[in-house]
Design a protein around this motif. Structure first.
Motif, PDB file in Angstrom:
ATOM      1  N   ARG A   1     -60.963  25.724  51.511  1.00 23.03           N
ATOM      2  CA  ARG A   1     -62.553  25.582  50.793  1.00 23.03           C
ATOM      3  C   ARG A   1     -63.219  26.950  50.559  1.00 23.03           C
ATOM      4  NH1 ARG A   1     -63.637  23.938  56.730  1.00 23.03           N
ATOM      5  NH2 ARG A   1     -63.157  22.043  56.339  1.00 23.03           N
ATOM      6  N   LEU A   2     -62.841  28.302  51.153  1.00 22.12           N
ATOM      7  CA  LEU A   2     -63.137  29.221  51.568  1.00 22.12           C
ATOM      8  C   LEU A   2     -63.145  29.470  49.590  1.00 22.12           C
ATOM      9  CD1 LEU A   2     -64.952  31.585  52.378  1.00 22.12           C
ATOM     10  CD2 LEU A   2     -62.625  32.321  53.580  1.00 22.12           C
ATOM     11  N   THR A   3     -62.122  29.840  49.406  1.00 17.68           N
ATOM     12  CA  THR A   3     -62.048  30.047  47.899  1.00 17.68           C
ATOM     13  C   THR A   3     -62.206  29.230  47.144  1.00 17.68           C
ATOM     14  OG1 THR A   3     -59.777  31.041  49.151  1.00 17.68           O
ATOM     15  CG2 THR A   3     -59.634  30.362  46.343  1.00 17.68           C
ATOM     16  N   GLN A   4     -62.448  27.852  46.980  1.00 16.53           N
ATOM     17  CA  GLN A   4     -63.214  26.386  46.360  1.00 16.53           C
ATOM     18  C   GLN A   4     -64.955  27.342  46.546  1.00 16.53           C
ATOM     19  OE1 GLN A   4     -61.443  24.373  44.598  1.00 16.53           O
ATOM     20  NE2 GLN A   4     -63.247  24.616  43.312  1.00 16.53           N
ATOM     21  N   TYR A   5     -65.499  27.964  47.601  1.00 22.38           N
ATOM     22  CA  TYR A   5     -66.802  28.034  47.482  1.00 22.38           C
ATOM     23  C   TYR A   5     -66.676  28.659  46.761  1.00 22.38           C
ATOM     24  CZ  TYR A   5     -67.929  25.621  52.269  1.00 22.38           C
ATOM     25  OH  TYR A   5     -67.788  24.514  52.681  1.00 22.38           O
ATOM     26  N   VAL A   6     -65.931  30.029  46.670  1.00 26.29           N
ATOM     27  CA  VAL A   6     -66.824  31.395  46.279  1.00 26.29           C
ATOM     28  C   VAL A   6     -65.984  31.032  44.339  1.00 26.29           C
ATOM     29  CG1 VAL A   6     -65.641  33.925  45.376  1.00 26.29           C
ATOM     30  CG2 VAL A   6     -65.610  33.284  47.729  1.00 26.29           C
ATOM     31  N   SER A   7     -64.813  30.536  44.490  1.00 28.39           N
ATOM     32  CA  SER A   7     -63.985  30.322  42.918  1.00 28.39           C
ATOM     33  C   SER A   7     -65.734  29.264  41.794  1.00 28.39           C
ATOM     34  CB  SER A   7     -63.480  29.057  42.572  1.00 28.39           C
ATOM     35  OG  SER A   7     -61.993  30.273  43.089  1.00 28.39           O
ATOM     36  N   ASP A   8     -66.459  28.613  42.544  1.00 30.73           N
ATOM     37  CA  ASP A   8     -67.478  27.901  42.131  1.00 30.73           C
ATOM     38  C   ASP A   8     -67.879  28.115  41.333  1.00 30.73           C
ATOM     39  OD1 ASP A   8     -65.125  25.633  42.057  1.00 30.73           O
ATOM     40  OD2 ASP A   8     -66.469  24.430  43.796  1.00 30.73           O
ATOM     41  N   TYR A   9     -68.146  28.986  42.443  1.00 35.40           N
ATOM     42  CA  TYR A   9     -70.101  29.508  42.485  1.00 35.40           C
ATOM     43  C   TYR A   9     -69.800  30.887  40.928  1.00 35.40           C
ATOM     44  CZ  TYR A   9     -74.586  32.335  43.481  1.00 35.40           C
ATOM     45  OH  TYR A   9     -76.008  33.130  43.550  1.00 35.40           O
ATOM     46  N   ILE A  10     -68.406  31.816  41.123  1.00 35.17           N
ATOM     47  CA  ILE A  10     -68.229  33.033  40.064  1.00 35.17           C
ATOM     48  C   ILE A  10     -68.154  32.249  38.944  1.00 35.17           C
ATOM     49  CG2 ILE A  10     -66.702  33.826  38.776  1.00 35.17           C
ATOM     50  CD1 ILE A  10     -65.744  34.748  42.400  1.00 35.17           C
ATOM     51  N   MET A  11     -68.187  31.338  38.502  1.00 36.35           N
ATOM     52  CA  MET A  11     -67.467  30.108  37.513  1.00 36.35           C
ATOM     53  C   MET A  11     -69.064  29.771  37.014  1.00 36.35           C
ATOM     54  SD  MET A  11     -65.556  26.698  36.479  1.00 36.35           S
ATOM     55  CE  MET A  11     -66.787  25.548  37.542  1.00 36.35           C
ATOM     56  N   ILE A  12     -69.975  29.311  38.166  1.00 36.51           N
ATOM     57  CA  ILE A  12     -71.552  28.905  37.647  1.00 36.51           C
ATOM     58  C   ILE A  12     -72.290  29.574  37.533  1.00 36.51           C
ATOM     59  CG2 ILE A  12     -73.034  27.440  38.463  1.00 36.51           C
ATOM     60  CD1 ILE A  12     -71.098  25.870  40.549  1.00 36.51           C
ATOM     61  N   GLU A  13     -72.538  30.836  38.391  1.00 34.57           N
ATOM     62  CA  GLU A  13     -73.412  31.437  37.983  1.00 34.57           C
ATOM     63  C   GLU A  13     -72.326  32.672  36.818  1.00 34.57           C
ATOM     64  OE1 GLU A  13     -76.414  32.737  38.335  1.00 34.57           O
ATOM     65  OE2 GLU A  13     -75.704  30.068  39.998  1.00 34.57           O
ATOM     66  N   ASN A  14     -71.185  32.167  36.429  1.00 36.25           N
ATOM     67  CA  ASN A  14     -70.903  33.786  34.943  1.00 36.25           C
ATOM     68  C   ASN A  14     -70.719  35.149  35.913  1.00 36.25           C
ATOM     69  OD1 ASN A  14     -69.955  34.513  33.488  1.00 36.25           O
ATOM     70  ND2 ASN A  14     -70.809  34.510  31.727  1.00 36.25           N
ATOM     71  N   LEU A  15     -70.203  35.095  37.058  1.00 34.85           N
ATOM     72  CA  LEU A  15     -70.345  37.019  37.197  1.00 34.85           C
ATOM     73  C   LEU A  15     -69.057  37.218  36.809  1.00 34.85           C
ATOM     74  CD1 LEU A  15     -71.646  35.597  40.834  1.00 34.85           C
ATOM     75  CD2 LEU A  15     -72.693  36.810  38.963  1.00 34.85           C
ATOM     76  N   ASP A  16     -69.143  38.713  37.056  1.00 34.26           N
ATOM     77  CA  ASP A  16     -68.006  39.188  36.267  1.00 34.26           C
ATOM     78  C   ASP A  16     -67.426  39.405  37.520  1.00 34.26           C
ATOM     79  OD1 ASP A  16     -66.060  40.646  35.098  1.00 34.26           O
ATOM     80  OD2 ASP A  16     -67.322  43.166  35.044  1.00 34.26           O
ATOM     81  N   MET A  17     -66.465  38.599  38.436  1.00 32.64           N
ATOM     82  CA  MET A  17     -65.740  38.588  39.686  1.00 32.64           C
ATOM     83  C   MET A  17     -64.471  37.613  39.473  1.00 32.64           C
ATOM     84  SD  MET A  17     -68.869  38.091  41.982  1.00 32.64           S
ATOM     85  CE  MET A  17     -68.134  39.013  43.416  1.00 32.64           C
ATOM     86  N   LYS A  18     -63.489  37.909  40.129  1.00 30.53           N
ATOM     87  CA  LYS A  18     -62.519  37.428  40.089  1.00 30.53           C
ATOM     88  C   LYS A  18     -61.314  37.615  41.687  1.00 30.53           C
ATOM     89  CE  LYS A  18     -57.226  37.157  38.465  1.00 30.53           C
ATOM     90  NZ  LYS A  18     -56.616  37.697  37.304  1.00 30.53           N
ATOM     91  N   VAL A  19     -61.294  36.375  42.474  1.00 26.33           N
ATOM     92  CA  VAL A  19     -60.405  35.627  43.454  1.00 26.33           C
ATOM     93  C   VAL A  19     -59.012  36.587  43.205  1.00 26.33           C
ATOM     94  CG1 VAL A  19     -59.218  34.399  45.124  1.00 26.33           C
ATOM     95  CG2 VAL A  19     -62.221  34.076  44.396  1.00 26.33           C
ATOM     96  N   VAL A  20     -58.635  37.924  43.303  1.00 25.26           N
ATOM     97  CA  VAL A  20     -57.471  38.386  43.322  1.00 25.26           C
ATOM     98  C   VAL A  20     -56.702  38.164  44.059  1.00 25.26           C
ATOM     99  CG1 VAL A  20     -56.456  40.448  43.575  1.00 25.26           C
ATOM    100  CG2 VAL A  20     -58.651  40.210  42.574  1.00 25.26           C
TER     101      VAL A  20
END
Length: 244
Positions: free
Chosen positions: A16-35
């Motif tokens: 659930r936590l990983t999904q929160y983070v991944s979805d927000y990164i994708m929606i906002e197009n941030l230069d971030m990645k769950v490694v």
């Protein structure tokens, strides 16, 4: 890229936590990645031992292993002094341990506040990303070394020169407003940055902070008036830096 690490032993909560983070990164197009998203603290430490990174860490305090999430945070600090650490737990009374372990935490999220967790996670992402982009645009580069149980960070721009200490295997770093003594090898410093130049068997100078050079006396005056020295062997590499 700002790298994100998640350590949570409950599989459902981790997903659930990983999904929160991944979805927000994708929606906002941030230069971030769950490694890494894992139940095991060693996965994160192994990665940090092999990679130089500044990350955002979401850590479960109550890991089902000998090491707690707060102890993991303290170990992360040995490799990533600038990273943002967020603790997630069902025990808010344990926050005092972050001071015991000397871990600077960005936030402490309680799991039983279900309707609030996603918003708090997003707020942490926004804050960490804003800081990351500020540092990236400022082109800050930090020299880091350990003094006892402390990690000392000094911007390269503030470093004047290094000299060998009277204590065996130690080096003295001279910065604009401080001196730091640490264990190290002088010959390794020029490999860290092209601003650092071996000007003497006992000195490495930051070329960007040289004010003037006295060729006859083989003295290098720094921008704050401090003096370090050059040997005849290495002096020729400095002759074209500033007017003599």
């Amino acid at each position: 890229m700002l790298e994100i690490f998640i350590c949570e032993d409950d599989e459902e909560q981790r997903k659930r936590l990983t999904q929160y983070v991944s979805d927000y990164i994708m929606i906002e197009n941030l230069d971030m990645k769950v490694v890494i998203s894992t139940a095991h603290s060693k996965d994160i430490i192994n990665y940090l031992q092999q990679n130089d990174t500044t990350g955002l860490y979401f850590l479960d305090v109550d890991l089902q292993e000998e090491k707690s999430g707060i102890a993991l945070g303290a170990e992360i600090r040995q490799y990533d002094t600038q990273g943002a650490i967020v603790f997630i737990t069902t025990h808010p009374e344990l926050t005092y341990l972050t001071f015991t372990y000397k871990v600077e935490a960005m936030d402490y999220i309680t799991k039983d506040q279900f309707t609030d967790i996603q918003k708090r996670v997003i707020d942490c992402i926004d804050t960490a990303y804003h800081r990351y982009m500020q540092n990236k645009h400022n082109h800050r580069k930090l020299f880091q070394t350990k003094m006892g149980d402390k990690v000392i960070s000094i911007e390269y721009n503030d470093i004047l020169f290094f000299e060998t200490s009277s204590q065996l295997h130690k080096i003295i770093l001279h910065a604009h407003n401080r001196q730091v003594e640490f264990y190290g090898k002088l010959k390794a410093l020029p490999e860290m940055d092209n601003r650092f130049y071996r000007c003497h068997n006992s000195y490495v100078v930051n070329k960007d902070n040289i004010a003037e050079i006295d060729i006859a006396k083989r003295e290098i005056r720094m921008v704050n008036g401090q003096i370090c020295y050059a040997s005849s062997r290495f002096l020729k590499g400095l002759k074209d830096i500033v007017p003599k």
